[in-house]
Design a protein around this motif. Structure first.
Motif, PDB file in Angstrom:
ATOM      1  N   VAL A 319       4.243  -5.710 -15.507  1.00 35.49           N
ATOM      2  CA  VAL A 319       5.518  -6.097 -14.884  1.00 35.49           C
ATOM      3  C   VAL A 319       5.658  -7.622 -14.908  1.00 35.49           C
ATOM      4  CG1 VAL A 319       6.796  -6.117 -12.694  1.00 35.49           C
ATOM      5  CG2 VAL A 319       5.685  -4.020 -13.480  1.00 35.49           C
ATOM      6  N   LEU A 322       6.827  -8.737 -18.214  1.00 39.46           N
ATOM      7  CA  LEU A 322       8.267  -8.489 -18.396  1.00 39.46           C
ATOM      8  C   LEU A 322       9.069  -9.551 -17.646  1.00 39.46           C
ATOM      9  CD1 LEU A 322      10.413  -6.455 -19.500  1.00 39.46           C
ATOM     10  CD2 LEU A 322      10.279  -5.277 -17.305  1.00 39.46           C
ATOM     11  N   GLU A 323       8.647  -9.816 -16.413  1.00 39.70           N
ATOM     12  CA  GLU A 323       9.407 -10.748 -15.580  1.00 39.70           C
ATOM     13  C   GLU A 323       9.232 -12.201 -16.023  1.00 39.70           C
ATOM     14  OE1 GLU A 323       8.260  -9.572 -11.624  1.00 39.70           O
ATOM     15  OE2 GLU A 323       9.586  -7.819 -11.669  1.00 39.70           O
ATOM     16  N   SER A 343       9.677  -2.038 -10.547  1.00 39.36           N
ATOM     17  CA  SER A 343      10.223  -2.550 -11.791  1.00 39.36           C
ATOM     18  C   SER A 343      11.001  -1.461 -12.538  1.00 39.36           C
ATOM     19  CB  SER A 343       9.072  -3.096 -12.644  1.00 39.36           C
ATOM     20  OG  SER A 343       9.517  -3.454 -13.914  1.00 39.36           O
ATOM     21  N   ASP A 346      14.294  -1.038 -10.771  1.00 36.58           N
ATOM     22  CA  ASP A 346      15.254  -2.136 -10.721  1.00 36.58           C
ATOM     23  C   ASP A 346      15.534  -2.808 -12.061  1.00 36.58           C
ATOM     24  OD1 ASP A 346      15.231  -1.635  -8.047  1.00 36.58           O
ATOM     25  OD2 ASP A 346      13.814  -3.235  -7.558  1.00 36.58           O
ATOM     26  N   ASN A 347      14.661  -2.616 -13.041  1.00 44.78           N
ATOM     27  CA  ASN A 347      14.806  -3.382 -14.283  1.00 44.78           C
ATOM     28  C   ASN A 347      15.110  -2.416 -15.427  1.00 44.78           C
ATOM     29  OD1 ASN A 347      14.473  -5.026 -16.558  1.00 44.78           O
ATOM     30  ND2 ASN A 347      12.906  -6.274 -15.544  1.00 44.78           N
ATOM     31  N   SER A 348      16.294  -2.567 -16.016  1.00 42.23           N
ATOM     32  CA  SER A 348      16.682  -1.606 -17.054  1.00 42.23           C
ATOM     33  C   SER A 348      15.835  -1.752 -18.323  1.00 42.23           C
ATOM     34  CB  SER A 348      18.158  -1.740 -17.400  1.00 42.23           C
ATOM     35  OG  SER A 348      18.407  -3.066 -17.841  1.00 42.23           O
ATOM     36  N   ASN A 349      15.087  -2.837 -18.437  1.00 46.06           N
ATOM     37  CA  ASN A 349      14.207  -2.982 -19.597  1.00 46.06           C
ATOM     38  C   ASN A 349      12.826  -2.375 -19.362  1.00 46.06           C
ATOM     39  OD1 ASN A 349      16.304  -4.328 -20.698  1.00 46.06           O
ATOM     40  ND2 ASN A 349      15.152  -6.130 -21.329  1.00 46.06           N
ATOM     41  N   HIS A 350      12.632  -1.836 -18.177  1.00 44.35           N
ATOM     42  CA  HIS A 350      11.407  -1.075 -17.882  1.00 44.35           C
ATOM     43  C   HIS A 350      11.807   0.398 -18.003  1.00 44.35           C
ATOM     44  CE1 HIS A 350       7.583  -0.639 -15.233  1.00 44.35           C
ATOM     45  NE2 HIS A 350       7.781   0.446 -15.955  1.00 44.35           N
TER      46      HIS A 350
END
Lengths: 517, 413
Positions: A319, A322-323, A343, A346-350
């Protein structure tokens, strides 16, 4: 039990639990024929118009599903060692007097020791699925009525899809669901991340039951499991122990020897030219795999490169990548800690993946072969690079396969293993159980040196000028045997009693596991 | 030889560790009996793999000590042969303290290498003598030296067992070329430790709480006695550890007490306790002591080695501490965790500025030699022999660290 030699010379049965088996023929050699399996056609006429599929309890759901002796019941393992749903499920099945169930979990955990009494009294006939800890030991001792079948995550999807395993009733523990059966694992007190391992169950089982401890009004979004595949929804007070659902122990190892291995992995990948813009890798959640990430990040930052995607098992370390912008995507198979859950939510790339997208060998391609490097563990590896992940050197079955076999198809498969554990050499003449053919294993990294499979001349050339400790597996083995006081004896097994078989990703039989004598 | 009285149990001897968390170790209990031969009860994690080998080893040790009847209970968590043998001997010697025979495993041929007085000693890794699980992989982390510790890290009740473990490790465990060091106990107990270690190719003896030349001399005399008895000739060097105000004041006397003193080092935990202050990362409280030790060491022509950095998670703090130590004149640092070694080596590496300066000095010296000039000068400055020697050392280090190409001199031309 009639045995034949398969393509790797291992003796395997041709009939298991009354079903005909195909011996392993070689990688890519078995080409399936026929059509995919299909679930029965359902009709909306048989389901409530208001979409409310909630029933009183699990027993009622099972009765409505037509539970009978000898059926196949599937569960999944996203709740890991905190799972109480599976135990609760078999308590109910037992109370109904049902016998001879084939339990088809995506994996089992030590918490499922509870089920040993049901294996003993005949409620469960045998397990097909990764067997961890006590259940594996129980199997090894020859106490299970049927023969265990071990498959990879992708192999499990393949087996269901190809009609090799027909699931009568799938029971899916969902941390959040609506009354229609749309469900996810990213919300709720039992949030576990993705529910990808239950996808095939929801698609192919005759009947599907969702069990949740967080019933929300329609619509439950995201819907990782679609309510259109679901028959009944059961609300319970709790799915399990949240502290054990997300493991909370996915911390970087403090062992200096494991850290050395982790450092070697990053250095090897750098020397071999794998770390470059747009590359990808997969590493599990073990201490060494996690420890490799900070070393990798250091090298990526120094080179100013970014990964296109990383494959999880996600943890806070992925994570962070990614962040911090060190990767564009996490393609996540399962989520190991709360940072991973957050993640993914909340994160569309995860992105949540399933064994269909990532691992299914009988598909039109899968992600596993696109990955540049996969870092995996093993209990043993032999001098021909064949590896074992399910039994220990004493022959005891203690682990499942997980996605391990599937990951072997990466462009560079790295086994990161200590050269010995206590007094147990990891590099042996011949693996106790063959789970991964050596031709797919490219590099073995130990604290005593790095062995490159002679087939990979490109890798040998690439790292020639580096200062890495490149050695042969035989050299490392010799050194370890000197330390341990000679070659270890082989486990004493009863060759007349096969307790489980190991399937290859295409459904053929790779090896047999024998009863411990 | 000084003998320390150890509590003796005439009935049952036991040694080692047991329990679920124990790794690569074992617990052995021996009860000498009157009849029924040797009965071994083995409960081993590696029974399938090495059960028979373990029993064979135990029978071999029994035969060596002429144990004909005994009940032996072994709880084994994957102990290596050198550990099993050490634990057995420690347990047996509890029953028969006066049996001076030693059961020695074959000497590992990889352990015959020697050392030199001026060897590089940037890092030395402490390993508690009672923890055999740390031994086999310690050398993989490439410390310049490995210290098998019999002193502070070993509780009084474990001292005897640690001696057998350390002795066996010196014979069996491959330390991959690291200098082989042992920290003995404070004298007089330390003199007894020597018997267990010096015949087994130990390179350096660390002498703790050294406050006078006499301490070093006592160690040297005892080694000479053992050397004559056991008939070995290899050099053994000394690294006295100064850990008190009195020791600091006698630093030069200690450094020159024997030709075999190769380095002086300081133990800051004890030193700060002795002067009644807290040890800080800043190190102001020990500035004088460290400077005094460096000065004494350099004056005596031996190395000056700094204390350990005790926060194993603070690598930045360690790096700063090494850079500071280097700037003061220290040439090495103690390590208590293998992960500290790399940081220590990196921080001791010569800087670009140091290398450039050293190159100029060495070149100027060679030019002067060629021209048969008695004096070396660099620009308007005269360069004397110690400066040239130091410059050459920096060049050697730079070559070792790959900071300089082997043919650097050709490239200058």
């Amino acid at each position: 039990m009639k045995l034949v030699k398969n393509a790797l010379g291992r003796l395997v049965p041709i009939v298991v639990n009354g079903k005909k088996q195909i011996p392993f023929k070689g990688i890519g050699k078995y080409v399936p024929r026929g059509k995919k399996a299909s679930p029965p056609i359902s009709s909306c006429a048989n389901y409530p118009n208001d979409g409310n599929k909630v029933v009183k309890n699990l027993k009622e759901a099972l009765i409505k599903c037509g539970l009978k002796d000898g059926m196949t019941i599937s569960t999944h393992h996203h709740l890991r060692n905190g799972d109480i749903v599976t135990n609760m499920l078999f308590d109910v099945i037992h109370s109904m007097g049902i016998k001879n169930i084939r339990w088809f979990p995506s994996a089992s955990f030590p918490c499922h020791e509870h089920l040993i009494k049901y294996l003993e009294d005949g409620t469960i006939h045998h397990i097909e699925g990764s067997m961890n800890g006590p259940l594996g030991e129980f199997t090894s001792k020859g106490k299970m009525k049927g023969v265990g079948v071990l498959r990879s995550h992708g192999g499990r999807y393949q087996a269901v899809q190809d009609g090799e395993v027909h699931i009568d009733i799938a029971v899916i523990a969902a941390p959040t669901s609506d009354s229609f059966g749309n469900a996810n694992g990213v919300h709720g007190k039992s949030a576990c991340g993705g529910l990808g391992f239950a996808l095939v169950d929801s698609q192919y089982a005759d009947k599907v039951i969702i069990v949740t401890d967080n019933l929300v009004p329609f619509p439950c979004v995201p819907w990782q499991i679609q309510g259109n595949n679901v028959d009944y929804v059961v609300q319970v007070e709790s799915l399990g122990d949240p502290s054990k659902i997300v493991s909370g122990t996915t911390e970087i190892t403090r062992s200096p020897d494991r850290l050395l291995i982790a450092e070697y992995i990053a250095e090897f990948m750098n020397a071999a030219g794998i770390i470059k813009n747009g590359f990808s890798f997969q590493a599990g959640a073990g201490g060494t795999s996690l420890a490799f990430i900070p070393f990798l990040k250091e090298k990526m930052k120094a080179k100013g490169v970014k990964a296109r995607f990383v494959r999880g098992g996600s943890t806070k370390y992925l994570v962070e990548m990614l962040e911090e912008g060190l990767t564009d995507f996490i393609l996540d198979g399962q989520t190991f800690d709360l940072d991973g859950v957050r993640s993914m939510r909340d994160n569309s790339n995860h992105v949540m993946t399933s064994p269909f997208t990532s691992y299914n060998y009988h598909g039109k391609g899968n992600f596993a072969s696109i990955v540049d490097a996969a870092i995996l563990g093993a209990t043993e590896v032999d001098i021909n690079f064949n590896a074992n992940v399910v039994t220990h050197s004493d022959g005891l079955l203690l682990h499942g396969i997980g996605g391990w076999q599937n990951c072997l198809f990466s462009k560079c498969t790295i086994l990161a293993v200590p050269s010995f554990r206590d007094r147990i050499p990891v590099i042996v003449d011949e693996v106790t159980t063959l789970c991964g053919p050596g031709e797919l294993i490219d590099v073995v990294i130990t604290e005593r040196g790095i062995a490159i499979n002679p087939r990979r001349k490109d890798l040998l050339t690439a790292v020639k000028k580096s200062s890495l400790p490149i050695r042969s597996l035989k050299e490392i083995q010799k050194e370890v045997n000197e330390i341990c006081g000679g070659k270890p004896s082989k486990p004493k097994v009863d060759k007349n009693k096969i307790v489980a078989i190991v399937k290859w990703v295409d459904g053929t039989v790779l090896d047999s596991i024998y009863k411990i004598a | 030889m000084v003998k320390t009285k150890t509590k003796v149990n005439p009935e049952i001897g036991m040694s080692g560790k047991r329990g679920e968390k124990v790794r690569s170790d074992c617990h052995i209990e021996i009860e000498l009996t009157k009849r029924n031969g040797v009965i071994i009860e083995l409960n081993s994690k590696v029974n399938t793999l090495y059960g028979e080998v373990i029993k064979d080893l135990i029978l071999q040790v029994c035969s060596f000590f002429e144990i004909k009847n005994a009940k032996i209970k072994i709880e084994d968590s994957g102990a290596l042969p050198f550990t099993l043998a050490a634990r057995f001997e420690a347990a047996y010697k509890q029953i028969n303290f006066d049996d001076n025979r030693e059961f020695l495993l074959p000497f590992n041929r990889k352990n015959y290498y020697k050392t030199q007085k001026d060897r590089l000693r940037r890092s030395r890794l402490y390993l508690p003598g009672k923890e055999p699980k740390f031994f086999p992989n310690a050398g993989l982390h490439k410390p310049d030296g490995i210290i098998l510790d019999l002193e502070d890290s070993v509780a009084p009740s474990e001292k005897l067992a640690a001696r057998y473990l350390v002795r066996n490790a010196l014979r069996s465990v491959d330390f991959y070329g690291a200098e082989r060091m042992v920290r003995i106990n404070q004298l007089p107990m330390g003199l007894e430790d020597l018997r267990f270690v010096v015949p087994h190719n130990v390179h350096v003896i660390l002498i703790p709480k050294c406050e006078s030349a006499d301490t070093v001399k006592q160690v040297e005399e005892e080694i000479n006695i053992i050397r004559a008895e056991k008939n070995f000739s290899s050099e053994i060097y000394f690294m006295p550890i100064i850990e008190s105000a009195a020791g600091v004041l006698k630093a030069y006397e200690i450094a020159t007490a024997s030709d075999n003193v190769c380095a002086l080092t300081i133990g800051l935990e004890d030193y700060t306790a002795d002067i009644g202050v807290e040890r800080t990362n800043d190190g102001k409280e020990s500035f004088y002591a460290r400077s005094a030790i460096i000065t004494a060491a350099k004056a005596a022509g031996v190395q000056a080695i700094d204390s350990v950095f005790s926060d194993v998670d603070d690598f930045e703090g360690l790096r700063k501490s090494v850079i500071e130590a280097k700037s003061l004149g220290f040439e090495g640092k103690g390590c208590i965790h293998p992960r500290q070694i790399k940081v220590v080596h990196e921080a001791f590496a010569p800087t670009e500025k140091e290398i450039e300066k050293a190159k100029k000095i060495v070149v100027a010296f060679k030019e002067a030699e060629k021209k048969k000039l008695g004096v070396v000068s660099l620009g308007s400055k005269m360069v004397d022999a110690p400066v040239v020697k130091r410059a050459q050392k920096i060049i050697d280090l730079a070559l070792m660290y790959n900071l300089l190409e082997k043919n650097w001199e050709e490239k200058l031309q």
